[in-house]
Design a protein around this motif. Sequence first.
Motif, mmCIF file in Angstrom:
data_model
loop_
_atom_site.group_PDB
_atom_site.id
_atom_site.type_symbol
_atom_site.label_atom_id
_atom_site.label_comp_id
_atom_site.label_asym_id
_atom_site.label_seq_id
_atom_site.Cartn_x
_atom_site.Cartn_y
_atom_site.Cartn_z
ATOM 1 N N ARG A 78 110.856 70.380 -67.298
ATOM 2 C CA ARG A 78 109.570 70.205 -66.275
ATOM 3 C C ARG A 78 108.211 69.460 -67.136
ATOM 4 O O ARG A 78 107.929 68.499 -66.539
ATOM 5 C CB ARG A 78 109.518 71.368 -65.753
ATOM 6 C CG ARG A 78 110.118 71.696 -64.521
ATOM 7 C CD ARG A 78 109.387 72.765 -63.575
ATOM 8 N NE ARG A 78 108.893 73.813 -64.310
ATOM 9 C CZ ARG A 78 109.633 74.889 -64.724
ATOM 10 N NH1 ARG A 78 110.626 74.952 -64.529
ATOM 11 N NH2 ARG A 78 108.955 75.983 -65.387
ATOM 12 N N ALA A 81 109.424 65.817 -68.061
ATOM 13 C CA ALA A 81 109.127 64.993 -67.109
ATOM 14 C C ALA A 81 107.812 64.799 -66.521
ATOM 15 O O ALA A 81 107.414 63.652 -66.341
ATOM 16 C CB ALA A 81 110.058 65.357 -65.814
ATOM 17 N N ALA A 82 107.010 65.848 -66.480
ATOM 18 C CA ALA A 82 105.595 65.785 -65.862
ATOM 19 C C ALA A 82 104.797 64.855 -66.998
ATOM 20 O O ALA A 82 103.841 64.016 -66.543
ATOM 21 C CB ALA A 82 105.069 67.043 -65.784
ATOM 22 N N GLU A 135 116.131 63.210 -63.116
ATOM 23 C CA GLU A 135 115.258 63.595 -63.601
ATOM 24 C C GLU A 135 114.196 64.116 -62.983
ATOM 25 O O GLU A 135 113.309 64.963 -63.015
ATOM 26 C CB GLU A 135 114.694 62.577 -64.692
ATOM 27 C CG GLU A 135 115.583 62.431 -66.033
ATOM 28 C CD GLU A 135 115.258 61.198 -66.803
ATOM 29 O OE1 GLU A 135 114.326 60.384 -66.263
ATOM 30 O OE2 GLU A 135 115.968 60.896 -67.930
ATOM 31 N N GLU A 139 112.218 67.619 -62.026
ATOM 32 C CA GLU A 139 110.873 67.976 -62.086
ATOM 33 C C GLU A 139 110.228 68.432 -60.863
ATOM 34 O O GLU A 139 109.340 69.240 -60.595
ATOM 35 C CB GLU A 139 110.068 66.321 -62.457
ATOM 36 C CG GLU A 139 108.544 66.407 -62.449
ATOM 37 C CD GLU A 139 107.817 65.157 -62.563
ATOM 38 O OE1 GLU A 139 106.680 65.181 -62.590
ATOM 39 O OE2 GLU A 139 108.709 64.264 -62.868
ATOM 40 N N PHE A 156 105.081 67.091 -56.975
ATOM 41 C CA PHE A 156 106.140 66.082 -57.663
ATOM 42 C C PHE A 156 105.250 64.764 -57.264
ATOM 43 O O PHE A 156 104.980 63.924 -58.299
ATOM 44 C CB PHE A 156 107.363 65.972 -57.218
ATOM 45 C CG PHE A 156 108.245 64.858 -57.683
ATOM 46 C CD1 PHE A 156 108.670 64.760 -58.896
ATOM 47 C CD2 PHE A 156 108.629 63.926 -56.707
ATOM 48 C CE1 PHE A 156 109.389 63.499 -59.494
ATOM 49 C CE2 PHE A 156 109.068 62.552 -57.224
ATOM 50 C CZ PHE A 156 109.744 62.513 -58.384
#
Length: 197
Positions: A78, A81-82, A135, A139, A156
Amino acid sequence: YAGVGYHGFLALEGIKDKKGAKEVFKAIDGNGGGMVLLDEWCEFIKNAEVKAKTPVGKLLSAEAPFDPKKAAEMKAKREAAANAPSPKAPPGEPNSFGLAVSKGKLGASKDYFDFAACFEPYCAETKEAEKLREEGMIEADPNGNGLCSLAEIETFVLKRLLATYPNTGKGNEFKTPGKDLWTAFRPCYIRAFKDAA
């Protein structure tokens, strides 16, 4: 703050003054964005109940047994991805997302096209876009249950928009283009989520 402590949630009990309320707000606002997102609010309450092993906490933790190794892996994914920049459109034929909307005086606004550009790379019918969708799901699904709640979708969308359109300036020149787009189009994706449910 005076009314929140009387709803039976352990996490909100004991707030006695504005200073205490500010401390709780800061603890809930995990990303330091200056506002509490619904998933931050829910996660804060859930964690306090689970930690105290209250009846509500036992119910909330019943989704799956806690696996520290899996939780650490999901957290790392996470965070990666963030923090990743928003993807660029992969090569290949994109689908019709946003392409049927006209531009110009009678067409959609620049804001619409800015919003759509942030998510259009996920829509192409290519292997690269499929990887982006995988992906994105990681996330958007922080608890790893394979489902995305509206709160998770909102978070998101906000994170993607902030990564693509970061805050700029200082003082009177401070601008929040990503958050402004999130706010402007929020009713649209809430409606889409409810219609899809």
